[in-house]
Design a protein around this motif. Structure first.
Motif, PDB file in Angstrom:
ATOM      1  N   THR A 220       0.851  -1.196   0.000  1.00  0.00           N
ATOM      2  CA  THR A 220       0.000   0.000   0.000  1.00  0.00           C
ATOM      3  C   THR A 220       0.883   1.241   0.000  1.00  0.00           C
ATOM      4  N   GLU A 221       0.313   2.331  -0.459  1.00  0.00           N
ATOM      5  CA  GLU A 221       1.040   3.602  -0.506  1.00  0.00           C
ATOM      6  C   GLU A 221       0.150   4.694   0.062  1.00  0.00           C
ATOM      7  N   GLN A 222       0.788   5.670   0.699  1.00  0.00           N
ATOM      8  CA  GLN A 222       0.042   6.810   1.231  1.00  0.00           C
ATOM      9  C   GLN A 222      -0.066   7.881   0.161  1.00  0.00           C
ATOM     10  N   PRO A 223      -1.265   8.405  -0.077  1.00  0.00           N
ATOM     11  CA  PRO A 223      -1.436   9.433  -1.104  1.00  0.00           C
ATOM     12  C   PRO A 223      -0.701  10.712  -0.737  1.00  0.00           C
ATOM     13  N   LYS A 224      -0.208  11.427  -1.737  1.00  0.00           N
ATOM     14  CA  LYS A 224       0.493  12.683  -1.498  1.00  0.00           C
ATOM     15  C   LYS A 224      -0.512  13.810  -1.252  1.00  0.00           C
ATOM     16  N   LYS A 225      -0.108  14.721  -0.384  1.00  0.00           N
ATOM     17  CA  LYS A 225      -0.942  15.889  -0.155  1.00  0.00           C
ATOM     18  C   LYS A 225      -0.954  16.754  -1.403  1.00  0.00           C
ATOM     19  N   SER A 226      -2.080  17.385  -1.660  1.00  0.00           N
ATOM     20  CA  SER A 226      -2.193  18.220  -2.853  1.00  0.00           C
ATOM     21  C   SER A 226      -3.067  19.434  -2.565  1.00  0.00           C
ATOM     22  N   LEU A 227      -2.949  20.409  -3.441  1.00  0.00           N
ATOM     23  CA  LEU A 227      -3.762  21.616  -3.344  1.00  0.00           C
ATOM     24  C   LEU A 227      -4.849  21.542  -4.405  1.00  0.00           C
ATOM     25  N   LEU A 228      -6.080  21.807  -4.011  1.00  0.00           N
ATOM     26  CA  LEU A 228      -7.166  21.765  -4.986  1.00  0.00           C
ATOM     27  C   LEU A 228      -7.989  23.044  -4.901  1.00  0.00           C
TER      28      LEU A 228
ATOM     29  N   GLU B  99     -12.637  28.583  -3.425  1.00  0.00           N
ATOM     30  CA  GLU B  99     -11.439  28.795  -2.623  1.00  0.00           C
ATOM     31  C   GLU B  99     -10.455  27.652  -2.845  1.00  0.00           C
ATOM     32  N   PHE B 100      -9.194  27.961  -2.568  1.00  0.00           N
ATOM     33  CA  PHE B 100      -8.161  26.940  -2.611  1.00  0.00           C
ATOM     34  C   PHE B 100      -8.100  26.259  -1.236  1.00  0.00           C
ATOM     35  N   LYS B 101      -7.875  24.955  -1.244  1.00  0.00           N
ATOM     36  CA  LYS B 101      -7.774  24.247   0.028  1.00  0.00           C
ATOM     37  C   LYS B 101      -6.869  23.027  -0.133  1.00  0.00           C
ATOM     38  N   ALA B 102      -6.316  22.603   0.979  1.00  0.00           N
ATOM     39  CA  ALA B 102      -5.471  21.405   0.965  1.00  0.00           C
ATOM     40  C   ALA B 102      -6.346  20.169   0.892  1.00  0.00           C
ATOM     41  N   ASN B 103      -5.912  19.233   0.080  1.00  0.00           N
ATOM     42  CA  ASN B 103      -6.635  17.972  -0.046  1.00  0.00           C
ATOM     43  C   ASN B 103      -5.873  16.908   0.733  1.00  0.00           C
ATOM     44  N   VAL B 104      -6.363  16.555   1.898  1.00  0.00           N
ATOM     45  CA  VAL B 104      -5.689  15.571   2.749  1.00  0.00           C
ATOM     46  C   VAL B 104      -6.492  14.279   2.722  1.00  0.00           C
TER      47      VAL B 104
END
Length: 385
Positions: free
Chosen positions: A163-171, A178-183
Motif C-alpha cells: 500500500t502507498e500513502q497518497p500525497k498531499k495536494s492543493l485543490l 477557494e483553494f484548500k489542501a486535499n488531505v
C-alpha cells in the motif's frame, strides 16, 4: 508450466470470458507495525462493481507476467513440512464451502506474517475459480466449436500488494470558490506492481500438476525465499542469473580466465544449436557431460567429462546439477573498458579481437561495410602495428 501454458491462462484473465470463471475473492489487510490482520473481507467476485473487477483482473495478469526463471518460477514442493502448504491448498481447492476456503487461506496468511516485518502495509488477495481449456480446435466443416468440449481446471491465485500513502495536494473548490489542501487518509493499494504471488496448481498442457506451484516475484532475479521455503514449503530455486553465473565459473575452471572471443562465440552458438535440436523439450538442460560436449565442439582443447565434473563439484558442490540452456546465452554481451563500454550480440562476438597497435591495446571489430555514428560515416584509417 512452460511459456505457452502460462500465456494461455494469463490471457484468459479478462471480464466476460467464458473460459475463465473467478468465483470468490478474499482480501486481507496487514498492518506493518504489528504484522497482524487489520481487516478482511470475502465476496463473490461477480458481486464487485465492474471497475474493481477490471483492476483486479489486471493485477492477476501482472502476477502471471514475466520471464521464466527471472520473474516466474515453477516450484516443486518439499517432500515434508509441518502444516504443508501443498496440503492446505489441495484441501482448499477440493472444498466448495466458502468459509472453509477462507480458513485455509488464513493459514497461509499466518505463514506469510510469521517472524517478518513488512516495510509497508500490505494487502493479500486470494481468488478461486476455474480455467477451461478446449479439448480440440474449432472444426468449420462439422460446425463443431472448440468450446463444446473443455478441460476443467480449478485453481487458486494469490497476489501480494503493498500500500502507498497518497500525497498531499492543493485543490480548488468550485462550490466554495477557494483553494484548500486535499488531505486523504485512505491507503492506496498498488495493484499495478505485485510484490509477489502464486498460482496453484500448475497446468502442463492439459494436465493438472498438484506437485508444483507457479511462484511470481516482483523484482527480476530476486525471489523471496521466505515465501518460497517458509510459506509455500517449496524447494529453493536458481534464477536465470544464478545459472548464468554458475556456467561462467565452470567454464573458467575448465579453460582458464582468458578466452578468445571466437571460442566464446562458438560456445553460445553450440548452446543455441542444442536448444534448436531439442525444441520439443520445454526447457533443455545441460549436465556436466553436455557442457563437456559444448566446450569440445567450440574448439576447447584438453577437456574431458572428469574435468568438467570436478568443475561442477567445485563451483556448485553438485556434479549432477543441470543448467537450464535458456539461461546461459545472454541477449547482449558487454565489453567493458575504462575508455568505453560496448554492447554486442553473442553471434557477433567472433568478429571482435583484442589487438596491439603502436604499443597500445585496442578492441578491433571486423565489419563488412562503412561504420556509421550519429548519421556520419567514419573515415577509414590504416594502422600499422
Amino acid at each position: 508450466m512452460n511459456v505457452k501454458d502460462i500465456a494461455n491462462i494469463r490471457k484468459q484473465f479478462k471480464l466476460d470470458n467464458h473460459l475463465l470463471q473467478v468465483k470468490d475473492i478474499f482480501n486481507v489487510y496487514i498492518r506493518k507495525e504489528s504484522s497482524e490482520i487489520f481487516y478482511q473481507e470475502c465476496h463473490p467476485f461477480p458481486m464487485l462493481d465492474r471497475e474493481q473487477q477490471e483492476l483486479f483482473m489486471l493485477n492477476f495478469k501482472k502476477v502471471l507476467t514475466g520471464q521464466l526463471d527471472v520473474k516466474l518460477f515453477e516450484l516443486k514442493f518439499q517432500a515434508e513440512a509441518e502444516a504443508h502448504s501443498k496440503d492446505i491448498l489441495y484441501e482448499a481447492i477440493q472444498n466448495d464451502d466458502v468459509e472453509s476456503w477462507k480458513s485455509q487461506m488464513l493459514l497461509l496468511v499466518e505463514k506469510m506474517v510469521k517472524d517478518i516485518q513488512y516495510e509497508k502495509d500490505i494487502v493479500i488477495t486470494f481468488i478461486r475459480g476455474e480455467y477451461y481449456k478446449p479439448t480440440k480446435r474449432t472444426n468449420e466443416e462439422t460446425e463443431e466449436h472448440a468450446n463444446d468440449s473443455v478441460y476443467t481446471h480449478p485453481f487458486i491465485l494469490c497476489s501480494i500488494n503493498r500500500t502507498e500513502q497518497p500525497k498531499k495536494s492543493l485543490l480548488f473548490d468550485f462550490v466554495e470558490l477557494e483553494f484548500k489542501a486535499n488531505v486523504v487518509v485512505d491507503s492506496i493499494i498498488n495493484l499495478t506492481s505485485p510484490m509477489s504471488g502464486f498460482l496453484f496448481p500448475c497446468f502442463t498442457e492439459n494436465y493438472t500438476d498438484i506437485n508444483h506451484i507457479l511462484y511470481s516475484t516482483g523484482k527480476a532475479n530476486q525471489p523471496d525465499y521466505h515465501i518460497i521455503e517458509d510459506v509455500l514449503n517449496a524447494e529453493p530455486v536458481m534464477t536465470a542469473q544464478d545459472d548464468k553465473a554458475v556456467f561462467e565459473e565452470i567454464v573458467k575452471e575448465v579453460v582458464g580466465e582468458e578466452v578468445e572471443p571466437s571460442t566464446l562465440s562458438n560456445v553460445y552458438e553450440e548452446i543455441n544449436r542444442m536448444m534448436e535440436e531439442e525444441e520439443e523439450q520445454d526447457i533443455p538442460k545441460l549436465d556436466y557431460k553436455d557442457v563437456e560436449q559444448v566446450l569440445k565442439a567450440s574448439g576447447v582443447e584438453d577437456v574431458n567429462p572428469e574435468k568438467v565434473g570436478m568443475a561442477f563439484q567445485k563451483v556448485i558442490d553438485d556434479e549432477k546439477y543441470e543448467l537450464k540452456a535458456t539461461s546461459l546465452v545472454p541477449k547482449s554481451i558487454k565489453i567493458q573498458t575504462k575508455v568505453a563500454n560496448i554492447s554486442i550480440s553473442p553471434q557477433d562476438l567472433k568478429y571482435v579481437k583484442q589487438v596491439t597497435v603502436s604499443g597500445k591495446r585496442c578492441i578491433l571489430i571486423e565489419v563488412d561495410e562503412d561504420a556509421v555514428i550519429e548519421g556520419f560515416k567514419l573515415i577509414p584509417e590504416t594502422l600499422l602495428s
